[in-house]
Write an enzyme that holds these catalytic residues in place. Structure first.
Site, PDB file in Angstrom:
ATOM      1  CG  ASP A   1      70.981 -15.293  89.193  1.00 47.74           C
ATOM      2  OD1 ASP A   1      71.575 -15.208  90.891  1.00 47.74           O
ATOM      3  OD2 ASP A   1      70.882 -14.858  88.828  1.00 47.74           O
TER       4      ASP A   1
ATOM      5  CD  GLU B   1      68.417  -7.607  96.789  1.00 49.61           C
ATOM      6  OE1 GLU B   1      69.441  -6.673  96.589  1.00 49.61           O
ATOM      7  OE2 GLU B   1      68.676  -8.612  95.641  1.00 49.61           O
TER       8      GLU B   1
END
Lengths: 409, 271
Positions: free
Chosen positions: B60, B49
């Site tokens: 995040d 990723e």
């Protein structure tokens, strides 16, 4: 009447929360159930007579509504054109229009059984309005505020603390409103089970832009009745300042079908659009996706959000509510900007001619009125939303005037 | 069959759990991203990723937020990220690459332009965390046309009904977010992960990857018993942060962390 306007109230938002191509639900999966639950609760209670009655009572007895519509005769004469009327949201409890919305969302939070409230704030007015309703409900309240704003709005920070809220300064990114919103969303993801997020403007994922708008349209509904009663006709133009756009949509929305009424949303022009240091996404930005919705944004060519500047913390935001994006595209509202200096001049002018000290945010709407009014005739009416009072801005204005606030004799 | 599906089929045949690594492109320096990707593959990563930096990464935690800030200081754009994939493909044509990030950079580039370029350089999948299936009406057919798998998240808050809705739109694999929270902030609850993964398996044949909250070999091994893939992100990014002033050391440093995870997962797979 054009077709888009005729069907406006039926079509926007659609059932997916879209205002044309704007709006929507662009959030991480963890929050999807939460925003659906909120939508369901809101749709249920918005037509519930008991909920409405409780809100009406709070708005009357606690907030002090209806707010007056004041004919600013001195200032109208001085500008030598249209008659200027000020919608006095500055007289609300806590000093701005923000409380109209926090009252509504707090009643919803209570009914949804949430035990914790969070909010983001820029100038601190929404934070104060949220801390106020949380104090009254007796539930925990956490307010995220950009570290830069904590500094320039120190008085509001103290007010929130007095009211029992925890104020968390946000140090990431540009340390202003957008970063406070990021941090509040992160909190919500983490504490989604017990927490209600009171968003302060008509942005965020559906149903916030619709719900916050509905709570704020009390401004426009009252103003429309008041001007019809006192002047016997509709205004020729409306003016309101735009950060996220909640006071503006609250004033505009009930007038959208009145096509003779022009609408002007005034963004923070900062040092001037041409300098790039401003907070005017509708005037100088482009469409994109941020904070849960598609709308006009201040961004670079690679889709990164760029830092904004405005003398007014409440306007210092790179996005804008999606309904304004739609109103711009269909041409129903005009979006303009005034600079920091022009807003400051209007701040002083209104203070000296009418004895009303406006918030720096609202001073942007007033500054545009000084441009528009002289182009109109004395039988025309200009209705300006005075969205908040200037008490919170004393330090900023004093510093800009070269005065050390603490040392004055 | 897509490179991602092939990868899962092969691992399944070998009785192995996939290990997926996440790093943010361009963090701490653009030149070190491709060497790190190769080092991660050498250390046992099966799928990569690659984070597309964004100025406002709302899902995040502070670790990946700072990674985005470091990458953006180097002006790393979506175009640069695609270039990195192109470079990576010069030496590795088998390891699948998934771009992970937020909607806006793709929206501004244009979905069609992005998909065309991504296919051309060898991107296999895309995971846009703030683009749920509800908002993917235009996005999905375009990605489909360019053979890019659309990976979606499932969260602890996702209902069973919604899982089915997401599975209908997902391709490649489903990414189960193992904690209520942002990346890298809490440790996952293995029992909860097991329950949700079993629920998902009843609904879909797609492989299930589990991420957010896997810190070490122990948690990786625990998850590998349940899931088809284990995703490791913040732990690698934290290591990158520690070595930000000394990027030459990074390929070896991230490889060492990943090797420990691989070792733990293999031991658990064999058990």
């Amino acid at each position: 009447m054009s077709e888009k306007i005729a069907d406006y109230y039926d079509n926007y938002p659609d059932d997916k929360g879209h205002f044309g191509k704007y709006g929507g639900r662009f959030v991480g999966e963890t929050l999807m159930e939460a925003i659906y639950a909120l939508e369901e609760a809101y749709n249920h209670y918005k037509d519930d007579p008991e909920f409405q009655a409780e809100m009406d009572k709070d708005l009357a007895d606690y907030v002090g509504r209806p707010s007056p519509l004041y004919h600013a005769e001195n200032w109208s004469k001085k500008l030598g054109g249209a008659q200027i009327y000020l919608k006095r949201e500055d007289l609300n409890h806590t000093g701005a229009h923000k409380v109209n919305n926090t009252i509504g969302q707090a009643l919803l939070a209570k009914r949804m059984g949430k035990t914790r409230i969070i909010a983001e704030t820029g100038a601190g007015q929404h934070g104060v309005a949220t801390a106020t309703v949380a104090a009254r409900l007796g539930i925990e309240c956490v307010v995220y505020m950009g570290a830069e704003d904590v500094q320039r709005q120190a008085q509001n920070v103290y007010r929130m603390k007095l009211l029992g809220a925890e104020v968390i300064p946000v140090e990431s990114g540009s340390r202003t409103l957008k970063d406070a919103l990021n941090e509040a969303l992160r909190d919500w993801v983490t504490n989604v089970d017990n927490t209600f997020y009171i968003i302060g403007t008509v942005a965020g994922p559906h149903p916030y832009p619709e719900m916050v708008r509905d709570f704020q349209t009390i401004i426009g509904r009252e103003a429309r009745n008041q001007i019809l009663k006192s002047a016997g006709k509709l205004p020729d133009a409306l003016i309101a300042c735009i950060g996220g756009g909640s006071n503006a949509i609250g004033l505009f929305h009930p007038f959208i079908a009145d096509e003779s009424v022009a609408m002007y949303g005034v963004e923070g022009g900062g040092h001037g659009i041409e300098t790039g240091k401003h907070a005017a996404p509708l005037c100088a930005g482009s469409p994109g996706v941020l904070h849960g919705n598609r709308t006009y944004l201040m961004q670079d060519k690679n889709g990164q959000i760029i830092e904004t500047h405005s003398v007014s913390a409440g306007l210092d935001y790179p996005g804008v509510g999606p309904e304004h994006a739609l109103l711009k595209d269909i041409g129903r509202a005009n979006y303009v900007s005034v600079t920091d200096d022009e807003a400051l001049q209007a701040f002083h002018d209104l203070t000296r001619t009418e004895g009303i000290i406006p918030a720096l945010e609202s001073s942007h709407a007033l500054a545009y009125a000084t441009k528009l009014a002289p182009t109109m005739t004395p039988d025309q009416i200009l209705l300006v939303n005075l969205s908040g009072r200037g008490d919170k801005d004393m330090h900023t204005v004093a510093a800009l005037s070269g005065l050390n606030f603490e040392d004055q004799k | 069959m897509s490179r991602i599906s092939q990868c899962f089929e092969k691992l399944k045949a070998d009785g192995q759990t996939a290990l997926i690594s996440y790093i943010t492109a361009g963090d701490p320096e653009p030149w070190v991203t491709v060497p790190m990707l190769h080092a991660l593959v050498d250390a046992g990563a099966n799928i990569l990723e690659l984070g597309v930096p964004f100025s406002d990464p709302m899902s995040d935690g502070p670790v990946i937020q700072k990674a985005c800030e470091r990458a953006l200081k180097n002006n790393v754009s979506i175009h640069n990220v695609l270039d990195m994939v192109r470079q990576f493909r010069e030496r590795d044509t088998t390891t699948p690459i998934v771009l992970m990030g937020y909607t806006n950079p793709l929206e501004v580039m244009g979905y069609e332009t992005f998909a065309q370029k991504a296919q051309e350089v060898g991107v296999d999948g895309v995971l846009t965390v703030d683009l749920p299936p509800e908002e993917s009406e235009q996005f999905l057919p375009i990605m489909d046309k360019h053979k890019i798998d659309t990976i979606f998240l499932v969260a602890p808050t996702t209902t069973q009904e919604r899982m089915a809705y997401i599975a209908e739109h997902a391709k490649g694999f489903i990414y189960y977010v193992s904690i209520k929270g942002v990346t890298g902030t809490a440790v996952l609850d293995v029992t909860e992960v097991e329950n949700k993964t079993l629920q998902l398996k009843q609904i879909t044949d797609l492989p299930i990857g589990v991420g957010f909250g896997i810190r070490n070999g122990q948690s990786a091994a625990a998850v590998s018993k349940i899931a088809d893939a284990v995703v490791v992100g913040s732990t690698l990014v934290r290591c990158i942060e520690e070595h930000a002033e000394n990027p030459e050391a990074l390929p070896a440093a991230v490889a060492a962390i990943l090797a420990e995870m691989r070792h733990a997962i293999n031991a658990s797979d064999m058990a």
